[in-house]
Scaffold this active site. Structure first.
Site, PDB file in Angstrom:
ATOM      1  N   LYS A  11       0.941  -1.118   0.019  1.00  0.00           N
ATOM      2  CA  LYS A  11       0.078   0.047   0.146  1.00  0.00           C
ATOM      3  C   LYS A  11       0.688   1.290   0.163  1.00  0.00           C
ATOM      4  O   LYS A  11       2.192   1.090   0.174  1.00  0.00           O
ATOM      5  CB  LYS A  11      -1.030   0.079   0.999  1.00  0.00           C
ATOM      6  CG  LYS A  11      -2.016  -1.190   1.100  1.00  0.00           C
ATOM      7  CD  LYS A  11      -2.751  -0.915   2.434  1.00  0.00           C
ATOM      8  CE  LYS A  11      -4.014  -2.159   2.288  1.00  0.00           C
ATOM      9  NZ  LYS A  11      -4.966  -1.965   3.253  1.00  0.00           N
ATOM     10  N   TYR A  51     -12.481  -1.663  -3.562  1.00  0.00           N
ATOM     11  CA  TYR A  51     -13.036  -1.884  -2.392  1.00  0.00           C
ATOM     12  C   TYR A  51     -14.432  -1.795  -2.274  1.00  0.00           C
ATOM     13  O   TYR A  51     -14.935  -1.340  -1.151  1.00  0.00           O
ATOM     14  CB  TYR A  51     -12.330  -0.723  -1.391  1.00  0.00           C
ATOM     15  CG  TYR A  51     -10.980  -1.152  -0.899  1.00  0.00           C
ATOM     16  CD1 TYR A  51     -10.587  -2.223  -0.192  1.00  0.00           C
ATOM     17  CD2 TYR A  51      -9.693  -0.416  -1.165  1.00  0.00           C
ATOM     18  CE1 TYR A  51      -9.613  -2.764   0.464  1.00  0.00           C
ATOM     19  CE2 TYR A  51      -8.601  -1.156  -0.730  1.00  0.00           C
ATOM     20  CZ  TYR A  51      -8.272  -2.056  -0.020  1.00  0.00           C
ATOM     21  OH  TYR A  51      -7.194  -2.461   0.584  1.00  0.00           O
ATOM     22  N   ASN A 114      -2.171   0.514   6.697  1.00  0.00           N
ATOM     23  CA  ASN A 114      -1.610  -0.714   7.239  1.00  0.00           C
ATOM     24  C   ASN A 114      -0.715  -1.669   6.218  1.00  0.00           C
ATOM     25  O   ASN A 114      -0.665  -2.858   6.374  1.00  0.00           O
ATOM     26  CB  ASN A 114      -2.817  -1.597   7.897  1.00  0.00           C
ATOM     27  CG  ASN A 114      -3.849  -1.818   6.886  1.00  0.00           C
ATOM     28  OD1 ASN A 114      -3.739  -1.444   5.744  1.00  0.00           O
ATOM     29  ND2 ASN A 114      -5.071  -2.629   7.446  1.00  0.00           N
ATOM     30  N   HIS A 117      -2.408  -5.320   1.550  1.00  0.00           N
ATOM     31  CA  HIS A 117      -3.591  -5.819   1.487  1.00  0.00           C
ATOM     32  C   HIS A 117      -3.302  -7.652   1.048  1.00  0.00           C
ATOM     33  O   HIS A 117      -2.498  -7.762   0.288  1.00  0.00           O
ATOM     34  CB  HIS A 117      -4.470  -5.067   0.150  1.00  0.00           C
ATOM     35  CG  HIS A 117      -5.537  -5.999  -0.331  1.00  0.00           C
ATOM     36  ND1 HIS A 117      -6.907  -6.244   0.419  1.00  0.00           N
ATOM     37  CD2 HIS A 117      -5.719  -7.042  -1.261  1.00  0.00           C
ATOM     38  CE1 HIS A 117      -7.660  -7.110  -0.483  1.00  0.00           C
ATOM     39  NE2 HIS A 117      -6.938  -7.613  -1.189  1.00  0.00           N
ATOM     40  N   GLU A 128      -9.404 -10.738  -7.758  1.00  0.00           N
ATOM     41  CA  GLU A 128      -8.647  -9.421  -7.517  1.00  0.00           C
ATOM     42  C   GLU A 128      -7.380  -9.765  -8.593  1.00  0.00           C
ATOM     43  O   GLU A 128      -7.051  -8.770  -8.922  1.00  0.00           O
ATOM     44  CB  GLU A 128      -8.139  -9.474  -5.885  1.00  0.00           C
ATOM     45  CG  GLU A 128      -9.369  -9.096  -5.340  1.00  0.00           C
ATOM     46  CD  GLU A 128      -9.005  -9.055  -3.785  1.00  0.00           C
ATOM     47  OE1 GLU A 128      -9.858  -8.749  -2.868  1.00  0.00           O
ATOM     48  OE2 GLU A 128      -7.877  -9.508  -3.248  1.00  0.00           O
TER      49      GLU A 128
HETATM   50  P1  ATP Z   1      -7.202  -5.812   3.321  1.00  0.00           P
HETATM   51  O1  ATP Z   1      -8.457  -6.082   2.619  1.00  0.00           O
HETATM   52  O2  ATP Z   1      -6.718  -4.417   3.124  1.00  0.00           O
HETATM   53  O3  ATP Z   1      -6.225  -6.976   3.290  1.00  0.00           O
HETATM   54  P2  ATP Z   1      -8.125  -6.686   5.944  1.00  0.00           P
HETATM   55  O4  ATP Z   1      -9.096  -7.723   5.138  1.00  0.00           O
HETATM   56  O5  ATP Z   1      -7.388  -7.055   7.149  1.00  0.00           O
HETATM   57  O6  ATP Z   1      -7.555  -5.633   4.983  1.00  0.00           O
HETATM   58  P3  ATP Z   1     -10.732  -5.221   5.824  1.00  0.00           P
HETATM   59  O7  ATP Z   1     -11.785  -5.319   6.924  1.00  0.00           O
HETATM   60  O8  ATP Z   1     -10.853  -5.968   4.473  1.00  0.00           O
HETATM   61  O9  ATP Z   1      -9.488  -5.720   6.633  1.00  0.00           O
HETATM   62  O10 ATP Z   1     -10.393  -3.666   5.576  1.00  0.00           O
HETATM   63  C1  ATP Z   1      -9.917  -3.338   4.255  1.00  0.00           C
HETATM   64  C2  ATP Z   1      -9.234  -1.976   4.561  1.00  0.00           C
HETATM   65  O11 ATP Z   1      -9.816  -1.067   5.054  1.00  0.00           O
HETATM   66  C3  ATP Z   1      -8.148  -2.285   5.820  1.00  0.00           C
HETATM   67  O12 ATP Z   1      -6.881  -3.066   5.318  1.00  0.00           O
HETATM   68  C4  ATP Z   1      -7.738  -0.848   6.209  1.00  0.00           C
HETATM   69  O13 ATP Z   1      -6.747  -0.336   5.397  1.00  0.00           O
HETATM   70  C5  ATP Z   1      -9.048  -0.091   5.946  1.00  0.00           C
HETATM   71  N1  ATP Z   1      -9.900  -0.257   7.232  1.00  0.00           N
HETATM   72  C6  ATP Z   1     -10.387  -1.275   7.856  1.00  0.00           C
HETATM   73  N2  ATP Z   1     -10.990  -0.814   9.098  1.00  0.00           N
HETATM   74  C7  ATP Z   1     -10.653   0.578   9.120  1.00  0.00           C
HETATM   75  C8  ATP Z   1     -11.206   1.428  10.199  1.00  0.00           C
HETATM   76  N3  ATP Z   1     -11.863   1.155  11.102  1.00  0.00           N
HETATM   77  N4  ATP Z   1     -10.692   2.632  10.074  1.00  0.00           N
HETATM   78  C9  ATP Z   1     -10.011   3.005   8.960  1.00  0.00           C
HETATM   79  N5  ATP Z   1      -9.642   2.124   7.821  1.00  0.00           N
HETATM   80  C10 ATP Z   1     -10.182   0.996   7.976  1.00  0.00           C
HETATM   81 MG    MG Z   2      -9.988  -7.492   3.352  1.00  0.00          MG
END
Ligand code: ATP
Ligand code: MG
Length: 140
Positions: A11, A51, A114, A117, A128
């Site tokens: 990211k 997303y 974070n 992804h 994807e």
């Molecule tokens: P990813 O899909 O990016 O691999 P993930 O599966 O661990 O991450 P998801 O729940 O799918 O988490 O959320 C997608 C992304 O949205 C997260 O990686 C983060 O960047 C963002 N995100 C999730 N929760 C929050 C939050 N509470 N506040 C801000 N951003 C968030």
């Molecule tokens: Mg996810």
């Protein structure tokens, strides 16, 4: 478990801090082979499509703006049980909850920024990969 392919994004927070190689090394050490890789910058429309599953969440706008703020590195990772293994190497979404040694524990700045992804299931991995890579870019 069979050999799988999964989709990964390094990211903007990570590409900006020159962590592409450090993160790629974590994948390789865990036994994940990087079989495709390119540096791109998404448009807002692409980020919103990618997303889309989160479109009703309060952080959707912030997430899409973040994902287009800098270039990203999109990759296809291959290996035994690659989808689960990659999620393990990534660590929990919130770096405060991530295990020692994981990418997010070491590198992530916050729950939003974070660093990586990773696909969460075989269906999303296939979707994807196809969203970002053409068949010609994928070596068998
Ligand atoms: P990813 O899909 O990016 O691999 P993930 O599966 O661990 O991450 P998801 O729940 O799918 O988490 O959320 C997608 C992304 O949205 C997260 O990686 C983060 O960047 C963002 N995100 C999730 N929760 C929050 C939050 N509470 N506040 C801000 N951003 C968030
Ligand atoms: Mg996810």
């Amino acid at each position: 478990m069979a050999i799988q392919r999964t989709f990964s994004i390094i990211k903007p927070d990570a590409t900006k801090r020159n962590l592409t190689g450090a993160i790629a090394a974590k994948f390789e050490v865990a036994g994940l082979r990087i079989v495709a890789s390119k540096r791109i910058q998404m448009t807002l429309a692409q980020a919103e499509t990618f997303y889309g599953v989160h479109s009703e969440r309060p952080f959707f706008g912030e997430l899409c703006e973040f994902m287009i703020s800098e270039p990203i590195v999109v990759q296809v990772l291959e290996g035994e049980d690659a989808i689960a293994k990659n999620r393990e190497v990534m660590g929990a979404t919130n770096p405060a909850d991530a295990d020692e040694g994981t990418i997010r524990k070491e590198f992530a700045l916050s729950i939003g920024e974070n660093s990586v992804h990773g696909s969460d299931a075989p269906e999303t991995a296939a979707e994807e990969i196809a969203f970002f890579f053409s068949g010609l870019e994928l070596v068998g």
